[in-house]
Enzyme design. Structure first.
Site, short mmCIF file in Angstrom:
data_model
loop_
_atom_site.label_atom_id
_atom_site.label_comp_id
_atom_site.label_asym_id
_atom_site.label_seq_id
_atom_site.Cartn_x
_atom_site.Cartn_y
_atom_site.Cartn_z
CG ASN A 7 -1.87 1.10 1.31
OD1 ASN A 7 -1.77 2.06 0.54
ND2 ASN A 7 -2.81 1.00 2.23
NE ARG A 92 -5.63 2.38 -0.80
CZ ARG A 92 -5.46 3.58 -0.26
NH1 ARG A 92 -4.34 3.90 0.33
NH2 ARG A 92 -6.43 4.45 -0.31
CG HIS A 181 -12.61 5.01 1.71
ND1 HIS A 181 -13.25 6.19 2.04
CD2 HIS A 181 -11.35 5.16 2.15
CE1 HIS A 181 -12.42 7.01 2.64
NE2 HIS A 181 -11.23 6.41 2.71
NE ARG A 242 -8.52 13.68 2.27
CZ ARG A 242 -8.66 12.37 2.21
NH1 ARG A 242 -9.83 11.84 1.93
NH2 ARG A 242 -7.64 11.58 2.43
CD GLU A 385 -7.49 -0.12 2.11
OE1 GLU A 385 -6.85 0.42 3.02
OE2 GLU A 385 -7.82 0.46 1.07
#
Ligand code: ADP
Length: 400
Positions: A7, A92, A181, A242, A385
């Site tokens: 990742n 990923r 996601h 964010r 994940e």
């Protein structure tokens, strides 16, 4: 099957060696501050997972992966002695644009298309791309699979993914909503269906991935039909740093009033907004909860705004799904903040979402947290994940 999950972030590298038959991880690696003079990489092996630290000053994320592949063979406590033991590398991949609707085996064509999507995710696609290229050049015998954050949302209809701006910008630049996601939302929906004991194809599910970054997805019959993130991960609910949804007119307003460049405003909205920007305390929910408890009003406001915006997103998906049977909470905040869950669902009982306060006293498990008489089942799913990436990679590699 032994899978190396990779990742690559903008300044970090996370990696694990996962045996997919057992789900057991035998190596964990985290490189941070990559690119900086004090960059480093920690590698640890089962059973003790004692960290071995490698200084990695002024290197790239791909350099860190190259180093990891070397030390995996050299370190005495490493679970492998040859890279041939790795059946496949599961990468990923962040933004697959309109090219990728599912995980794929990496070849030159895939790399060229992934590169073409770099414009859409300039911070995240290039390091992942560099890692895949490095492996392809140095270790061409190791198959690689790319698992895209955007792929699960490829089923969104045009009315959900198009922006109401002139069509020419979609045609010229592929400006549309993509969503992120995806691995997590897909896993959360499938796991929740197992928890309620019904096929995912029969269910309307709202999946809430509430982490540092966060997004909420409407899943109809196992397929994503809408999600809160858009062209980039900036759209949607409020997040750690964010802003999520704001009036786009704020951007030219700030440019003109503060004399900022577009790139500077982009940084403000991506890195200095959200929990951090409103609370002035931290991007981390735990710190903000602590500050609010100590009487910090802006910290409390940040939490109130977050809860409110999550409730609005859940409500909007309740409206567009033909039926809502399950709401799933996953990722850092969703799995762990008992208080955030309590506040979110406190306002949603009129939509049939009735939390059981006792069952809600739980963290990081796959379980049902709604009351028995709740028309909508509320579930908690522990995000994993890496395991999802490993499983996708193994599935593709087993057909080689
Ligand atoms: P990322 O998007 O970086 O993968 P995570 O899914 O790990 O993020 O989520 C990180 C967020 O989860 C942080 O805001 C953190 O404060 C929050 N979190 C983790 N544990 C708890 C907890 N026990 N209570 C409240 N928030 C928590």
């Amino acid at each position: 099957m032994l899978v190396l999950v990779v990742n690559a972030g903008s300044s970090s590298l996370k990696s694990q060696l996962i045996e997919t038959d057992t789900g057991v991880s035998s190596m964990k690696c985290l490189a941070e501050k990559v690119g900086a003079a004090d960059g480093y990489m920690n590698v640890s092996y089962a059973p003790d997972f004692e960290k071995i630290k490698y200084d990695m000053p002024d290197v790239t994320v791909a350099d860190c992966l190259a180093k990891l592949l070397e030390v995996l063979v050299e370190d005495e406590t490493s679970p492998i002695s040859s890279l041939e033991e790795i059946a496949v590398i599961g990468n990923r991949a962040v933004h697959g644009g309109e090219y990728f609707t599912e995980s794929v085996l990496v070849d030159d064509d895939v790399l060229a298309k992934y590169d073409a999507c770099s414009d859409l995710a300039p911070l995240h696609n290039p390091p992942g791309l560099a890692c895949m290229r490095m492996v392809r050049e140095r270790y061409p015998q190791i198959p690689q699979v790319a698992v895209f954050d955007t792929a699960f949302h490829a089923t969104m209809p045009a009315k959900a993914y198009m922006y109401p701006i002139p069509m020419e910008y979609y045609e010229k630049y592929s400006i549309r909503r993509y969503g992120f996601h995806g691995t997590s939302h897909g896993y959360a929906a499938r796991t929740a269906a197992e928890l309620v004991g019904k096929p995912v194809e029969e269910l309307g599910i709202i999946t809430c991935h509430l982490g540092n970054g966060g997004s909420i997805t409407a899943v109809d019959g196992g397929k994503s039909v809408d999600t809160t993130m858009g062209l980039t991960p900036l759209e949607g609910i409020m997040m750690g740093t964010r802003c999520g949804d704001i009036d786009p007119a704020i951007i030219p307003f700030l440019i003109s009033k503060e004399g900022l460049s577009g790139a500077e405003v982009d940084t403000i909205l991506n890195k200095k907004s959200g929990f951090l920007g409103v609370s002035g305390v931290s991007s981390d929910m735990r710190d903000v909860e602590e500050a609010a408890a100590a009487g910090n009003e802006n910290a409390q406001l940040a939490i109130d705004m977050y809860i409110y915006r999550v409730q609005k997103a859940i409500g909007s998906y309740f409206a567009i799904l033909p039926h809502t049977d399950v709401v799933v909470m996953t990722a850092g905040v969703g799995e762990n903040s008992i208080s955030a869950r309590e506040q979110i669902f406190a306002g949603l009982e009129h939509m049939g979402m009735k939390l059981d306060k006792e069952r809600n006293q739980v963290r990081g498990e796959n379980t049902i947290i709604s009351a028995d008489d709740s028309p909508v089942t509320i579930c908690l799913v522990a995000a994993d994940e890496e395991a999802c990436i490993a499983s996708d990679a193994a599935a593709i590699a087993s057909n080689l």
